[in-house]
Design a protein around this motif. Structure first.
Motif, PDB file in Angstrom:
ATOM      1  N   PHE A  53       0.730  -0.989  -0.319  1.00 19.65           N
ATOM      2  CA  PHE A  53       0.247  -0.081  -0.120  1.00 19.65           C
ATOM      3  C   PHE A  53       0.912   0.992  -0.173  1.00 19.65           C
ATOM      4  O   PHE A  53       0.295   2.498  -0.170  1.00 19.65           O
ATOM      5  CB  PHE A  53      -1.223  -0.080   1.533  1.00 19.65           C
ATOM      6  CG  PHE A  53      -2.236  -0.533   1.022  1.00 19.65           C
ATOM      7  CD1 PHE A  53      -3.107  -0.472   0.203  1.00 19.65           C
ATOM      8  CD2 PHE A  53      -2.111  -2.635   1.845  1.00 19.65           C
ATOM      9  CE1 PHE A  53      -4.166  -1.494   0.499  1.00 19.65           C
ATOM     10  CE2 PHE A  53      -3.188  -3.146   2.025  1.00 19.65           C
ATOM     11  CZ  PHE A  53      -4.255  -2.992   1.169  1.00 19.65           C
ATOM     12  N   LEU A  54       2.197   1.101   0.138  1.00 18.78           N
ATOM     13  CA  LEU A  54       2.901   2.588   0.046  1.00 18.78           C
ATOM     14  C   LEU A  54       3.668   2.792  -0.663  1.00 18.78           C
ATOM     15  O   LEU A  54       4.389   3.459  -1.176  1.00 18.78           O
ATOM     16  CB  LEU A  54       3.717   2.343   1.746  1.00 18.78           C
ATOM     17  CG  LEU A  54       2.923   2.685   3.244  1.00 18.78           C
ATOM     18  CD1 LEU A  54       3.838   2.479   4.508  1.00 18.78           C
ATOM     19  CD2 LEU A  54       1.952   3.541   2.991  1.00 18.78           C
ATOM     20  N   ASP A  55       4.446   1.879  -0.823  1.00 16.85           N
ATOM     21  CA  ASP A  55       5.238   1.452  -1.987  1.00 16.85           C
ATOM     22  C   ASP A  55       5.294   1.332  -3.835  1.00 16.85           C
ATOM     23  O   ASP A  55       5.490   1.503  -4.393  1.00 16.85           O
ATOM     24  CB  ASP A  55       6.528   0.099  -1.650  1.00 16.85           C
ATOM     25  CG  ASP A  55       7.569   0.694  -0.253  1.00 16.85           C
ATOM     26  OD1 ASP A  55       7.136   2.093  -0.200  1.00 16.85           O
ATOM     27  OD2 ASP A  55       7.583  -0.306   0.252  1.00 16.85           O
ATOM     28  N   THR A  56       3.999   0.782  -3.745  1.00 15.32           N
ATOM     29  CA  THR A  56       3.063  -0.179  -4.922  1.00 15.32           C
ATOM     30  C   THR A  56       2.665   0.996  -6.002  1.00 15.32           C
ATOM     31  O   THR A  56       2.036   2.579  -5.628  1.00 15.32           O
ATOM     32  CB  THR A  56       2.469  -0.907  -4.920  1.00 15.32           C
ATOM     33  OG1 THR A  56       2.595  -1.868  -3.783  1.00 15.32           O
ATOM     34  CG2 THR A  56       2.350  -1.602  -6.127  1.00 15.32           C
ATOM     35  N   SER A  57       3.292   1.276  -7.225  1.00 13.84           N
ATOM     36  CA  SER A  57       2.954   2.281  -8.360  1.00 13.84           C
ATOM     37  C   SER A  57       2.208   1.806  -9.056  1.00 13.84           C
ATOM     38  O   SER A  57       2.195   0.829  -9.579  1.00 13.84           O
ATOM     39  CB  SER A  57       4.457   3.258  -8.873  1.00 13.84           C
ATOM     40  OG  SER A  57       4.739   3.405  -7.206  1.00 13.84           O
ATOM     41  N   MET A  58       1.610   2.607  -9.716  1.00 10.72           N
ATOM     42  CA  MET A  58       0.887   2.462 -11.229  1.00 10.72           C
ATOM     43  C   MET A  58       2.030   1.854 -12.187  1.00 10.72           C
ATOM     44  O   MET A  58       2.982   2.914 -12.099  1.00 10.72           O
ATOM     45  CB  MET A  58       0.079   4.275 -11.620  1.00 10.72           C
ATOM     46  CG  MET A  58      -0.863   4.726 -10.489  1.00 10.72           C
ATOM     47  SD  MET A  58      -1.559   5.885 -10.482  1.00 10.72           S
ATOM     48  CE  MET A  58      -2.855   5.059 -12.522  1.00 10.72           C
ATOM     49  N   SER A  59       1.176   0.946 -12.866  1.00 13.27           N
ATOM     50  CA  SER A  59       1.995   0.554 -13.971  1.00 13.27           C
ATOM     51  C   SER A  59       2.511   1.213 -14.774  1.00 13.27           C
ATOM     52  O   SER A  59       3.219   1.319 -15.663  1.00 13.27           O
ATOM     53  CB  SER A  59       1.460  -0.692 -14.686  1.00 13.27           C
ATOM     54  OG  SER A  59      -0.111  -0.141 -14.267  1.00 13.27           O
ATOM     55  N   GLU A  60       1.711   2.509 -15.510  1.00 10.09           N
ATOM     56  CA  GLU A  60       1.268   3.897 -16.343  1.00 10.09           C
ATOM     57  C   GLU A  60       2.204   4.342 -15.969  1.00 10.09           C
ATOM     58  O   GLU A  60       3.182   4.926 -16.713  1.00 10.09           O
ATOM     59  CB  GLU A  60       0.631   3.924 -16.564  1.00 10.09           C
ATOM     60  CG  GLU A  60      -0.930   3.265 -17.167  1.00 10.09           C
ATOM     61  CD  GLU A  60      -2.037   2.838 -15.822  1.00 10.09           C
ATOM     62  OE1 GLU A  60      -1.435   2.318 -15.301  1.00 10.09           O
ATOM     63  OE2 GLU A  60      -3.003   1.524 -15.918  1.00 10.09           O
ATOM     64  N   THR A  61       2.376   4.548 -14.904  1.00  8.85           N
ATOM     65  CA  THR A  61       2.934   6.421 -14.782  1.00  8.85           C
ATOM     66  C   THR A  61       4.567   5.491 -13.800  1.00  8.85           C
ATOM     67  O   THR A  61       5.564   5.869 -14.171  1.00  8.85           O
ATOM     68  CB  THR A  61       2.178   6.873 -13.911  1.00  8.85           C
ATOM     69  OG1 THR A  61       2.276   6.403 -12.841  1.00  8.85           O
ATOM     70  CG2 THR A  61       1.325   7.847 -14.191  1.00  8.85           C
ATOM     71  N   GLY A  62       4.517   4.783 -13.383  1.00  9.17           N
ATOM     72  CA  GLY A  62       5.584   4.083 -12.435  1.00  9.17           C
ATOM     73  C   GLY A  62       5.926   5.098 -11.525  1.00  9.17           C
ATOM     74  O   GLY A  62       7.011   4.793 -10.704  1.00  9.17           O
ATOM     75  N   ASN A  63       5.746   6.327 -10.848  1.00  9.65           N
ATOM     76  CA  ASN A  63       5.638   7.063  -9.800  1.00  9.65           C
ATOM     77  C   ASN A  63       4.746   7.116  -8.656  1.00  9.65           C
ATOM     78  O   ASN A  63       5.248   8.471  -8.009  1.00  9.65           O
ATOM     79  CB  ASN A  63       6.684   8.478 -10.448  1.00  9.65           C
ATOM     80  CG  ASN A  63       5.725   8.933 -11.296  1.00  9.65           C
ATOM     81  OD1 ASN A  63       4.074   8.694 -11.521  1.00  9.65           O
ATOM     82  ND2 ASN A  63       6.151  10.208 -11.974  1.00  9.65           N
ATOM     83  N   THR A  64       3.667   7.001  -8.715  1.00 12.42           N
ATOM     84  CA  THR A  64       2.569   7.701  -8.315  1.00 12.42           C
ATOM     85  C   THR A  64       2.493   6.162  -6.728  1.00 12.42           C
ATOM     86  O   THR A  64       1.588   5.791  -7.037  1.00 12.42           O
ATOM     87  CB  THR A  64       1.256   8.313  -8.473  1.00 12.42           C
ATOM     88  OG1 THR A  64       1.687   8.559  -9.980  1.00 12.42           O
ATOM     89  CG2 THR A  64       0.311   8.483  -8.056  1.00 12.42           C
TER      90      THR A  64
END
Length: 538
Positions: A53-64
Motif C-alpha cells: 500500500f505504500l511502495d506500489t506505483s501505477m504501472s502506467e506512470t511508475g512514480n505515483t
C-alpha cells in the motif's frame, strides 16, 4: 569476619535469598507473558502491507505511490490506482485456492479484509486566518491551519449523502497526532463498496463533484484485515495532511496485533501464566500495603519502594486492559459478523494494544532492574551504589550547567537553521539532533548549507563545550568518586555476605550429604548381601 557478626546477619541473608528466589519465579513468569505478546510474524506482516500500500506505483506512470503524493491530483490517482489494486486483490491466480465471493475479500491470498474501508476528512472554515490589509483585495478566501475551534462542521457540496454530512464520532477513539496538527475523531465520512468497479465509480464521482476542497486539512483511510495463519489482525491507517502551506504530507500507521488470544495450546499456557501473574501482583499489593502501614513516612524515603509502586501500577493497568480488550474484541466480531458491509473500528483496540505492549515492556525492564535490590550484599554492588550516592550532589550541579548550555544551543539551532533543515525544523528535533552530534551521527553539510557562517561556528563551539568539556567533567566526577570509594573498601575488613558464596556453600553441603547417603546405601547393600549369603550356606 567475626563468627558472631556472621551469625547475626544469617537471618537477613536467608531472607534475601528467599525473596530473590520468589522474585526470579515472578520475573520468569512476566518474561514469558512479555515475549508471548509479540512475534516476528508481526514484522513480516507489517512489511508486506507496507510494500503493497505504500511502495506500489501505477504501472502506467511508475512514480505515483503513496509516499510520493504531493497534490490533490496525485491523491486521486493513487486512490483509483495502487490503493484499489491492493485493496481488491485479484484472486484469480492459480496459486490462490480461495474463492472470493461478493461478501469476502482476501489481500495477498491470506489476509481477510474485515468489513469495508472507511475514508474520512476534516476541513477548516473560510476566513480562519488574518490577511494583511494591503492584500485583502487580492485574497478573498483564507483557510488557516487546522484547529478544533476552526473546524468546518457544516454540510457542504451536494448534501445528498453521508460523504457530504458532518458526523461526530461516537467511539472513544483518541485524536490523531499528525505531522503538522492534532486532529479530532469526527469528520465527513464514507465507506467503499465491496466491488472494485463500484469503488472506482464512487471515487470518480467524488472527485468530479469536488469532495476535497481548499478547506480540507487531512484525509484518513482506515481498514483492517485478519490473517488466520498467524492469528494476527493488521490495522492500517493511511494519513494525508494538507497543510496551510500547500502540498500534501503523507504518513501512515500499520499495527499487527494479536487480538484473539486463546486459540492454541501455547495460548492456554500463557493464560495459566497470566493467572500466576495476577496472584503475584495481588500478593505484592498486600505486602506493600502492610509495609506502608508499618513504616509510614519512612516508606516513601526508600527509592526501591517508589519503583515497586510504579511496577504495581503498570501491572494493574495491563490487567484491566486485557479484560477490556477481551470483551471488546468479542463485541466487535459479533457486530462485524452480523453486518459485513460496515467499517469495524479495530483501530482503537490495535492502538491501545500496542501501547499496552509498550507499557508491559517498560514494566519488564524495570522488573529486571529491581534484581539489584536483592543482591545488595554483593561488594561490587555496594561500591557502585556508594559511588552514585556520594557523587549525586556533584552530578546535580553538573546537570544544571549542562542543561543550560544544551538548551541554549538547541534554541540557537532551531531559530537559525529550522527553516532550512529537517534536523532543526522543530525544537524537539533540535534537541535530538544535538544528542546525535554528541554521538557522532550528524550531517554537517546541511547546517553549513543553511548558514555558511553561523553553521560552522555553532557546530565547532557545541562540540567543544559538550564533548571536550562537559562530557569529560562528568567522567572525571564519576572516576574520582569511584577511586575514593574503592580505596576505602580495600582497607575495610571484609564484612559483606556474598550471595554467590552462600549459594555455592549450600550446593556443596547438599552434594556432600548426597554422597554420604550414597555411601551409606552402598554399605548397607554390601552388608545385606553378606548376611543373605550366610543364610544360604546354613
Amino acid at each position: 569476619m567475626k563468627p558472631q557478626l556472621a551469625h547475626s546477619r544469617d537471618p537477613e541473608m536467608k531472607s534475601s535469598l528467599q525473596e530473590l528466589l520468589i522474585y526470579m519465579i515472578f520475573l520468569t513468569d512476566l518474561g514469558i507473558l512479555t515475549f508471548g505478546m509479540v512475534s516476528t510474524d508481526m514484522f513480516y506482516l507489517n512489511k508486506v502491507m507496507s510494500s503493497l500500500f505504500l511502495d506500489t506505483s501505477m504501472s502506467e506512470t511508475g512514480n505515483t505511490n503513496f509516499k510520493s503524493i504531493e497534490s490533490v491530483d496525485d491523491f486521486w490517482k493513487y486512490a483509483e490506482g495502487p490503493f484499489l489494486d491492493g485493496l481488491y486483490w485479484d484472486a484469480s491466480d492459480i496459486r490462490s485456492s480461495i474463492a472470493v465471493n461478493g461478501t469476502t475479500r482476501h489481500i495477498y491470498y491470506e489476509n481477510l479484509l474485515l468489513g469495508v474501508t472507511q475514508v474520512r476528512q476534516l476541513k477548516v472554515r473560510n476566513n480562519t486566518c488574518s490577511v494583511y490589509p494591503a492584500f485583502r483585495a487580492f485574497m478573498k478566501e483564507c483557510y488557516g491551519p487546522y484547529h478544533y475551534l476552526s473546524e468546518d462542521k457544516e454540510h457542504f457540496g451536494l448534501k445528498n449523502g453521508p460523504e457530504w454530512w458532518y458526523f461526530t464520532s461516537q467511539s472513544l477513539s483518541p485524536w490523531h497526532q499528525g505531522l503538522v496538527g492534532l486532529y479530532s475523531s469526527g469528520g465527513f465520512t464514507f465507506t467503499l463498496p465491496k466491488s472494485k468497479n463500484a469503488s472506482i465509480d464512487k471515487l470518480t464521482y467524488l472527485k468530479e463533484k469536488g469532495w476535497l476542497t481548499r478547506g480540507t486539512r487531512v484525509v484518513f483511510i482506515d481498514f483492517s484485515m485478519y490473517n488466520a495463519n498467524v492469528n494476527l489482525f493488521c490495522v492500517v491507517r493511511l494519513v494525508l495532511e494538507f497543510p496551510a502551506t500547500g502540498g500534501v504530507l503523507p504518513s501512515w500507521q500499520i499495527y499487527s496485533v494479536k487480538l484473539l488470544r486463546y486459540t492454541t495450546y501455547y495460548d492456554y499456557f500463557l493464560a495459566f501464566c497470566e493467572v500466576i501473574f495476577c496472584l503475584f501482583i495481588f500478593s505484592y499489593i498486600i505486602q506493600e500495603s502492610i509495609k506502608m502501614k508499618i513504616l509510614k513516612e519512612e516508606y516513601i524515603k526508600n527509592a526501591w519502594n517508589w519503583l515497586e509502586i510504579l511496577l504495581l501500577l503498570l501491572s494493574l493497568l495491563a490487567i484491566v486492559f486485557n479484560i477490556y480488550h477481551t470483551v471488546e474484541v468479542s463485541s466487535l466480531l459479533e457486530y462485524l459478523l452480523s453486518n459485513s458491509f460496515t467499517y469495524p473500528d479495530f483501530y482503537l483496540l490495535a492502538l491501545w494494544q500496542t501501547r499496552c505492549n509498550n507499557m508491559i515492556s517498560v514494566n519488564f525492564c524495570f522488573t529486571c532492574i529491581k534484581i539489584f535490590k536483592y543482591v545488595r550484599f554483593n561488594k561490587t554492588m555496594t561500591q557502585l551504589s556508594s559511588t552514585l550516592s556520594r557523587c549525586a550532589k556533584d552530578i546535580i550541579g553538573f546537570a544544571v550547567m549542562f542543561i543550560i548550555i544544551f538548551f541554549a544551543y538547541a534554541q540557537l539551532g532551531y531559530v537559525a537553521f529550522g527553516s532550512q533543515t529537517d534536523e532543526f525544523s522543530t525544537f524537539q528535533n533540535s534537541i535530538f539532533t544535538q544528542f546525535r552530534i554528541m554521538l557522532g551521527d550528524f550531517n554537517f553539510a546541511s547546517i553549513e548549507q543553511a548558514n555558511g557562517i553561523l553553521g560552522p561556528i555553532y557546530f565547532i563551539t557545541f562540540v567543544f563545550f559538550m564533548f571536550f568539556v562537559f562530557l569529560n567533567m562528568f567522567l572525571a566526577i564519576i572516576n574520582d568518586t569511584y577511586s575514593k570509594v574503592k580505596a576505602e573498601f580495600s582497607v575495610m575488613p571484609s564484612r559483606e555476605f556474598e550471595i554467590s558464596n552462600r549459594i555455592r556453600e549450600g550446593y556443596r553441603k547438599a552434594l556432600a550429604k548426597r554422597k554420604l547417603k550414597r555411601k551409606s546405601t552402598s554399605q548397607n547393600a554390601i552388608l545385606y548381601a553378606v548376611r543373605q549369603d550366610r543364610r544360604d550356606k546354613e
